[in-house]
Motif scaffolding. Structure first.
Motif, PDB file in Angstrom:
ATOM      1  N   ALA A 175       1.292 -15.315 -50.904  1.00  0.00           N
ATOM      2  CA  ALA A 175       2.106 -14.713 -51.949  1.00  0.00           C
ATOM      3  C   ALA A 175       1.503 -13.381 -52.374  1.00  0.00           C
ATOM      4  N   GLY A 176       2.380 -12.429 -52.724  1.00  0.00           N
ATOM      5  CA  GLY A 176       1.911 -11.150 -53.215  1.00  0.00           C
ATOM      6  C   GLY A 176       1.166 -11.318 -54.531  1.00  0.00           C
ATOM      7  N   LEU A 198       3.321 -11.887 -57.688  1.00  0.00           N
ATOM      8  CA  LEU A 198       3.869 -13.244 -57.758  1.00  0.00           C
ATOM      9  C   LEU A 198       2.759 -14.244 -58.073  1.00  0.00           C
ATOM     10  N   GLN A 199       1.609 -14.077 -57.466  1.00  0.00           N
ATOM     11  CA  GLN A 199       0.497 -14.984 -57.757  1.00  0.00           C
ATOM     12  C   GLN A 199       0.142 -14.962 -59.237  1.00  0.00           C
ATOM     13  N   TRP A 213       6.022 -16.505 -47.685  1.00  0.00           N
ATOM     14  CA  TRP A 213       5.636 -15.922 -48.966  1.00  0.00           C
ATOM     15  C   TRP A 213       5.936 -14.429 -49.040  1.00  0.00           C
ATOM     16  N   SER A 263       7.915 -13.278 -52.217  1.00  0.00           N
ATOM     17  CA  SER A 263       7.338 -12.240 -53.077  1.00  0.00           C
ATOM     18  C   SER A 263       8.315 -11.087 -53.267  1.00  0.00           C
ATOM     19  N   TYR A 287      11.039 -12.131 -55.659  1.00  0.00           N
ATOM     20  CA  TYR A 287      10.555 -12.062 -57.038  1.00  0.00           C
ATOM     21  C   TYR A 287      10.579 -10.618 -57.552  1.00  0.00           C
ATOM     22  N   GLU A 288      10.152  -9.690 -56.719  1.00  0.00           N
ATOM     23  CA  GLU A 288      10.175  -8.278 -57.108  1.00  0.00           C
ATOM     24  C   GLU A 288      11.607  -7.807 -57.359  1.00  0.00           C
TER      25      GLU A 288
END
Length: 212
Positions: A87-88, A91-92, A183, A187, A190-191
């Motif tokens: 994961a980026g 996101l983490q 991931w 990620s 999510y962005e």
């Protein structure tokens, strides 16, 4: 007319997670059937020529079910990959903030997916209002965008997603799924969710189902 999307990998690349036979049925028959049914149901209706997002957020009954299942499967195929990734960082950080740690997230997510009764989906979604990530279950064809939630990750827990390879051992399938999460895509989703909100879902659908 909508078309069945192309897979972003070969159907023989997932090892003991998903076999080519599962792809032949899940992708080649189930997903294709939703696309075929959707095209038949919108013909000569107000939804003929509509974007998939508008059909999903406005239609009811069988039309909604087939349209939503087209999208749910589109998104699922992007959430898995043949090789592991991480994961980026952004996101983490959000996962740590909302769930405590990546390990805690995995435990909560897999327990939620395992415990979902019957057929459905387990999602990680972004809520633009609270600016938090949430884990939610949906049954049958139900999909988070109808509630204003933005999908970031999904796993399919309909039996046709895993029964050929793992029989009734949903937990085994889910553990292998977690090891094949894409991931990089999650990620990015999510962005997009943070930047564009619910419009990121429309953009995603339109990118896959480009109008000719």
């Amino acid at each position: 007319m909508f078309e069945l999307r192309k897979l972003p990998y070969g159907k023989d690349t997932m090892g003991d997670f998903l076999s080519p036979v599962t792809f032949d049925f899940h992708y080649g028959k189930h997903h294709q059937a939703y696309v075929t049914n959707l095209n038949g149901l919108i013909e000569n209706t107000e939804f003929a020529g509509s974007e998939l997002f508008d059909i999903i957020t406005k239609a009811k009954g069988g039309l909604f079910n087939n349209a939503a299942q087209v999208y749910n499967h589109d998104f699922y195929w992007d959430c898995i990959a043949p090789v592991a990734s991480e994961a980026g960082l952004e996101l983490q950080e959000q996962i740590h903030k909302d769930f405590g740690s990546l390990e805690a997230f995995k435990d909560i997510y897999l327990k939620s997916a395992t415990s979902l009764f019957g057929s459905g989906w387990c999602w990680l979604v972004y809520d633009s209002t609270s600016q938090k990530l949430e884990i939610i279950q949906t049954s049958n064809a139900a999909t988070p965008p109808t509630e204003g939630k933005i999908p970031v990750l999904v796993v399919d827990v309909w039996e046709h997603a895993y029964y050929i390879d793992h029989k009734n051992a949903r937990a085994v399938y889910l553990e292998k799924f977690y090891n094949h999460i894409n991931w990089n895509f999650v990620s990015q989703a999510y962005e997009w969710a943070k930047k564009e909100g619910i419009n990121s879902v429309r953009f995603y659908m339109n990118d896959i189902h480009k109008k000719s």
